[in-house]
Design a protein around this motif. Structure first.
Motif, PDB file in Angstrom:
ATOM      1  N   ILE A  93       1.298  -4.189   2.891  1.00 21.85           N
ATOM      2  CA  ILE A  93       2.027  -3.057   2.315  1.00 21.85           C
ATOM      3  C   ILE A  93       1.049  -1.965   1.914  1.00 21.85           C
ATOM      4  CG2 ILE A  93       3.339  -2.351   0.244  1.00 21.85           C
ATOM      5  CD1 ILE A  93       4.699  -5.143   0.403  1.00 21.85           C
ATOM      6  N   GLY A  94       1.408  -0.730   2.206  1.00 21.19           N
ATOM      7  CA  GLY A  94       0.600   0.420   1.767  1.00 21.19           C
ATOM      8  C   GLY A  94       1.489   1.431   1.081  1.00 21.19           C
ATOM      9  N   LEU A  95       1.067   1.882  -0.108  1.00 15.31           N
ATOM     10  CA  LEU A  95       1.828   2.880  -0.868  1.00 15.31           C
ATOM     11  C   LEU A  95       0.872   3.974  -1.330  1.00 15.31           C
ATOM     12  CD1 LEU A  95       3.574   0.394  -3.345  1.00 15.31           C
ATOM     13  CD2 LEU A  95       4.634   1.372  -1.322  1.00 15.31           C
ATOM     14  N   VAL A  96       1.149   5.196  -0.955  1.00 14.49           N
ATOM     15  CA  VAL A  96       0.362   6.332  -1.442  1.00 14.49           C
ATOM     16  C   VAL A  96       1.362   7.321  -2.022  1.00 14.49           C
ATOM     17  CG1 VAL A  96      -1.141   8.263  -0.805  1.00 14.49           C
ATOM     18  CG2 VAL A  96      -1.512   6.009   0.241  1.00 14.49           C
ATOM     19  N   TYR A  97       1.233   7.563  -3.321  1.00 16.67           N
ATOM     20  CA  TYR A  97       2.221   8.419  -3.987  1.00 16.67           C
ATOM     21  C   TYR A  97       1.580   9.723  -4.443  1.00 16.67           C
ATOM     22  CZ  TYR A  97       6.031   9.767  -7.160  1.00 16.67           C
ATOM     23  OH  TYR A  97       7.048  10.435  -7.794  1.00 16.67           O
ATOM     24  N   ASP A  98       2.013  10.809  -3.820  1.00 17.29           N
ATOM     25  CA  ASP A  98       1.601  12.149  -4.232  1.00 17.29           C
ATOM     26  C   ASP A  98       2.498  12.505  -5.419  1.00 17.29           C
ATOM     27  OD1 ASP A  98       1.444  14.904  -4.577  1.00 17.29           O
ATOM     28  OD2 ASP A  98       1.193  15.319  -2.443  1.00 17.29           O
ATOM     29  N   VAL A  99       1.938  12.315  -6.606  1.00 17.19           N
ATOM     30  CA  VAL A  99       2.714  12.352  -7.855  1.00 17.19           C
ATOM     31  C   VAL A  99       3.347  13.723  -8.101  1.00 17.19           C
ATOM     32  CG1 VAL A  99       2.423  12.199 -10.375  1.00 17.19           C
ATOM     33  CG2 VAL A  99       1.310  10.512  -8.886  1.00 17.19           C
ATOM     34  N   VAL A 100       2.599  14.780  -7.848  1.00 20.22           N
ATOM     35  CA  VAL A 100       3.089  16.117  -8.175  1.00 20.22           C
ATOM     36  C   VAL A 100       4.206  16.551  -7.231  1.00 20.22           C
ATOM     37  CG1 VAL A 100       2.403  18.557  -8.271  1.00 20.22           C
ATOM     38  CG2 VAL A 100       0.967  16.792  -9.309  1.00 20.22           C
ATOM     39  N   HIS A 101       4.077  16.201  -5.960  1.00 16.43           N
ATOM     40  CA  HIS A 101       5.115  16.581  -4.990  1.00 16.43           C
ATOM     41  C   HIS A 101       6.225  15.534  -4.885  1.00 16.43           C
ATOM     42  CE1 HIS A 101       1.623  19.036  -3.609  1.00 16.43           C
ATOM     43  NE2 HIS A 101       2.574  19.939  -3.690  1.00 16.43           N
ATOM     44  N   ASP A 102       6.108  14.467  -5.655  1.00 16.54           N
ATOM     45  CA  ASP A 102       7.074  13.362  -5.602  1.00 16.54           C
ATOM     46  C   ASP A 102       7.273  12.885  -4.162  1.00 16.54           C
ATOM     47  OD1 ASP A 102       8.914  11.482  -6.469  1.00 16.54           O
ATOM     48  OD2 ASP A 102      10.598  12.886  -6.456  1.00 16.54           O
ATOM     49  N   GLU A 103       6.138  12.673  -3.468  1.00 19.86           N
ATOM     50  CA  GLU A 103       6.192  12.205  -2.081  1.00 19.86           C
ATOM     51  C   GLU A 103       5.525  10.834  -1.987  1.00 19.86           C
ATOM     52  OE1 GLU A 103       6.408  16.322   0.488  1.00 19.86           O
ATOM     53  OE2 GLU A 103       4.430  15.534   0.027  1.00 19.86           O
ATOM     54  N   LEU A 104       6.330   9.841  -1.656  1.00 20.21           N
ATOM     55  CA  LEU A 104       5.801   8.484  -1.514  1.00 20.21           C
ATOM     56  C   LEU A 104       5.681   8.147  -0.027  1.00 20.21           C
ATOM     57  CD1 LEU A 104       4.936   5.738  -2.700  1.00 20.21           C
ATOM     58  CD2 LEU A 104       7.356   5.092  -2.706  1.00 20.21           C
ATOM     59  N   TYR A 105       4.454   7.934   0.408  1.00 14.78           N
ATOM     60  CA  TYR A 105       4.184   7.492   1.767  1.00 14.78           C
ATOM     61  C   TYR A 105       4.089   5.975   1.686  1.00 14.78           C
ATOM     62  CZ  TYR A 105       2.541  12.333   2.203  1.00 14.78           C
ATOM     63  OH  TYR A 105       2.429  13.696   2.186  1.00 14.78           O
ATOM     64  N   HIS A 106       4.843   5.280   2.528  1.00 19.81           N
ATOM     65  CA  HIS A 106       4.806   3.827   2.397  1.00 19.81           C
ATOM     66  C   HIS A 106       5.041   3.142   3.724  1.00 19.81           C
ATOM     67  CE1 HIS A 106       9.329   3.603   2.147  1.00 19.81           C
ATOM     68  NE2 HIS A 106       9.150   4.843   1.748  1.00 19.81           N
ATOM     69  N   ALA A 107       4.458   1.963   3.850  1.00 24.09           N
ATOM     70  CA  ALA A 107       4.661   1.168   5.060  1.00 24.09           C
ATOM     71  C   ALA A 107       4.625  -0.300   4.705  1.00 24.09           C
ATOM     72  CB  ALA A 107       3.575   1.470   6.086  1.00 24.09           C
ATOM     73  N   PHE A 108       5.418  -1.042   5.444  1.00 22.09           N
ATOM     74  CA  PHE A 108       5.411  -2.499   5.371  1.00 22.09           C
ATOM     75  C   PHE A 108       5.093  -2.911   6.800  1.00 22.09           C
ATOM     76  CE2 PHE A 108       8.427  -6.365   4.535  1.00 22.09           C
ATOM     77  CZ  PHE A 108       7.324  -7.210   4.549  1.00 22.09           C
ATOM     78  N   SER A 109       3.977  -3.590   6.957  1.00 19.69           N
ATOM     79  CA  SER A 109       3.459  -3.880   8.290  1.00 19.69           C
ATOM     80  C   SER A 109       4.534  -4.459   9.225  1.00 19.69           C
ATOM     81  CB  SER A 109       2.290  -4.849   8.144  1.00 19.69           C
ATOM     82  OG  SER A 109       1.780  -5.132   9.409  1.00 19.69           O
ATOM     83  N   GLY A 110       4.727  -3.808  10.344  1.00 22.58           N
ATOM     84  CA  GLY A 110       5.713  -4.252  11.329  1.00 22.58           C
ATOM     85  C   GLY A 110       7.103  -3.668  11.125  1.00 22.58           C
ATOM     86  N   LYS A 111       7.308  -2.961   9.991  1.00 21.75           N
ATOM     87  CA  LYS A 111       8.654  -2.447   9.692  1.00 21.75           C
ATOM     88  C   LYS A 111       8.693  -0.921   9.593  1.00 21.75           C
ATOM     89  CE  LYS A 111      10.496  -6.551   8.428  1.00 21.75           C
ATOM     90  NZ  LYS A 111      10.938  -7.520   9.156  1.00 21.75           N
TER      91      LYS A 111
END
Ligand code: IPD
Ligand code: CA
Ligand code: CA
Ligand code: CA
Length: 265
Positions: free
Chosen positions: A115-133
């Motif tokens: 799992i990877g989560l990168v949250y751009d707090v100010v822009h309220d943008e959550l980039y996320h991935a669950f491997s294979g999904k």
């Protein structure tokens, strides 16, 4: 292990931590230096890391945690489930600009990114991935990466690496900087990685980063067909510091063969 529920819980914690960081904007920061005068840490970096550690330890007492500010476990192996946390990636931006920083969390099982989560707090943008999904920006799927030529690409890198420095021969990156369409420097490795994932830039290079800087971004980029290695083209081991080179497929190979192969990285 119920990965689906861990994934949604982790996203919830990241949103909660982001809200706390936004609330802190009108408070006075306590700022300290670490290894040198420009290596900064604030009370918010520390409190955010502690927030995640408390949540994870309560919900998953057997998981291990690697955190930049040192409140996690001391790890000498990646066996089992390991959370790699950078509570604020881009602390200098957080202090000076109150923007261009992110929360970065990678969850790995036996050294493999899940799992990877990168949250751009100010822009309220959550980039996320669950491997294979698949990988997402908030609720929107991110498209797979496609090939780009060097002369049509934007490369993210820090100007320090093309200046005389103690780590590399600074002349080595000049041909790449000359041939690329442009270069950019955002000051947050995690954001620069998700900018590769979304195609806003085509590659990102750094001479020295730690596992918590790239653990989350790597899961997201690889999910989209991008390539994640060090500057020698080798896989990262996620236990030690290393250089980092991420790029779109094809472009990674071209840059490695035509621009990086003679470097002693
Ligand atoms: C830093 C940022 C920066 C990179 C540094 C990192 P931090 O992380 O990602 O862009 O150039 O090497 O240490 O300290 O702000 O979490
Ligand atoms: Ca730091
Ligand atoms: Ca960082
Ligand atoms: Ca940090």
């Amino acid at each position: 292990m119920k990965w689906e529920s861990l994934y949604s819980q982790a996203k919830q914690w990241v949103n909660e931590a982001g809200e706390r960081i936004r609330q802190s904007f009108n408070q006075r920061l306590s700022i300290q230096t670490k290894s040198n005068a420009n290596d900064l840490v604030t009370n918010i970096d520390k409190e955010t890391e502690q927030f995640f550690i408390k949540k994870i330890k309560e919900a998953y007492p057997h998981h291990k945690i690697m955190g930049e500010e040192g409140f996690g476990d001391k790890l000498d192996s990646l066996k089992g489930i390991v959370w790699m946390i950078d509570p604020i990636d881009g602390t200098m931006n957080f202090i000076h600009q109150q923007r261009n920083f992110a929360i970065s969390i990678g969850v790995y099982e036996d050294g493999v990114g899940k799992i990877g989560l990168v949250y751009d707090v100010v822009h309220d943008e959550l980039y996320h991935a669950f491997s294979g999904k698949g990988a997402y920006l908030n609720e929107t799927p991110i498209a797979n990466l496609s090939e780009t030529a060097v002369n049509k690409s934007i490369i993210a890198l820090n100007a320090t690496w093309v200046m005389k420095n103690h780590r590399i021969d600074h002349n080595l990156l000049i041909p790449l900087v000359r041939d690329a369409r442009g270069t950019r420097s955002y000051g947050s490795a995690a954001l620069e990685m998700v900018f590769v994932a979304t195609g806003r830039v085509d590659a990102y290079i750094s001479m020295r980063l730690s596992p918590w800087d790239y653990a989350a971004g790597a899961v997201i980029i690889e999910e989209l067909g991008g390539v994640v290695t060090n500057l020698r083209g080798e896989k990262l081991d996620y236990l030690t510091q290393d250089s980092l080179f991420v790029a779109k497929p094809g472009l990674h190979q071209t840059i490695l063969q035509e621009y990086l192969k003679d470097g002693k990285w």
